[in-house]
Design a protein around this motif. Structure first.
Motif, PDB file in Angstrom:
ATOM      1  N   ASP A 116      41.160  38.586  34.721  1.00 13.90           N
ATOM      2  CA  ASP A 116      40.535  39.896  34.557  1.00 13.90           C
ATOM      3  C   ASP A 116      41.552  40.859  33.958  1.00 13.90           C
ATOM      4  O   ASP A 116      42.666  40.458  33.589  1.00 13.90           O
ATOM      5  CB  ASP A 116      39.935  40.393  35.885  1.00 13.90           C
ATOM      6  N   SER A 171      39.548  35.618  37.077  1.00 10.03           N
ATOM      7  CA  SER A 171      38.193  36.181  36.938  1.00 10.03           C
ATOM      8  C   SER A 171      37.278  35.529  37.954  1.00 10.03           C
ATOM      9  O   SER A 171      37.298  34.314  38.121  1.00 10.03           O
ATOM     10  CB  SER A 171      37.630  35.919  35.542  1.00 10.03           C
ATOM     11  N   GLU A 216      39.565  46.292  30.264  1.00  6.81           N
ATOM     12  CA  GLU A 216      38.782  45.274  30.954  1.00  6.81           C
ATOM     13  C   GLU A 216      37.356  45.362  30.445  1.00  6.81           C
ATOM     14  O   GLU A 216      36.848  46.448  30.215  1.00  6.81           O
ATOM     15  CB  GLU A 216      38.810  45.504  32.472  1.00  6.81           C
ATOM     16  N   THR A 225      36.859  40.504  32.589  1.00  8.47           N
ATOM     17  CA  THR A 225      37.832  39.779  31.781  1.00  8.47           C
ATOM     18  C   THR A 225      38.399  40.761  30.755  1.00  8.47           C
ATOM     19  O   THR A 225      38.251  41.974  30.914  1.00  8.47           O
ATOM     20  CB  THR A 225      37.195  38.523  31.145  1.00  8.47           C
TER      21      THR A 225
END
Length: 162
Positions: free
Chosen positions: A21, A27, A131, A145
């Motif tokens: 992330d 993630s 992000e 991610t």
């Protein structure tokens, strides 16, 4: 819902790729209280700007599947994209075509976790966000991610799509 096969497939694909992330943590698919079928709804549910939502749009490019991960802040210029790809026909895929090639339904299509890899373009506009959030296989599932990670985990090609 966490045990939904599509959510499991996406999480397994994320784990297999070592996806991260925006903070550099693994993630993880998260379930929202309700389904989010639009980038605006997802952004509101997550408390982020709509541009940080990576929409997964499936197109039929001369009848071959093409996955375009585009920022929720704009629409894909299909004519311009077709010209840049050198394809004759580029059209939004039918729900059946999407399910056939991704195993997922429109509104929940993830960038990965499909039966077979898809040719993927990643909108360069997503690079402007620390992000980004993508669908996790069903309309209630999302995962965080980054632009760089989307390129890496999908073997995607950077593209201006708007």
């Amino acid at each position: 819902m966490q045990s939904h096969p599509n959510v499991r497939a996406v999480q397994e694909a994320l784990d297999a790729e070592g996806a991260l992330d925006g903070a550099g943590r693994p993630s993880a698919v998260r379930l929202l209280p309700e389904a989010v079928h639009t980038a605006a709804a997802a952004a509101e549910a997550l408390g982020v700007g709509v541009g940080a939502i990576a929409n997964s749009l499936v197109f039929a490019a001369d009848d071959a599947p093409l996955l375009v991960l585009t920022s929720g802040a704009h629409r894909v210029d299909t004519a311009g994209l077709a010209a840049s790809l050198g394809v004759t026909h580029l059209r939004r895929a039918t729900p059946e075509f999407v399910r056939q090639h991704t195993g997922q339904v429109i509104g929940g299509v993830a960038p990965l976790g499909h039966p077979a890899p898809l040719r993927t373009l990643v909108d360069t506009a997503l690079e402007g966000y620390d992000e980004v959030w993508a669908a996790g296989g069903v309309p209630r599932a999302v995962f965080p991610t980054t632009y760089a990670e989307l390129l890496r985990i999908t073997a995607g090609t950077p593209a201006e799509v708007a």
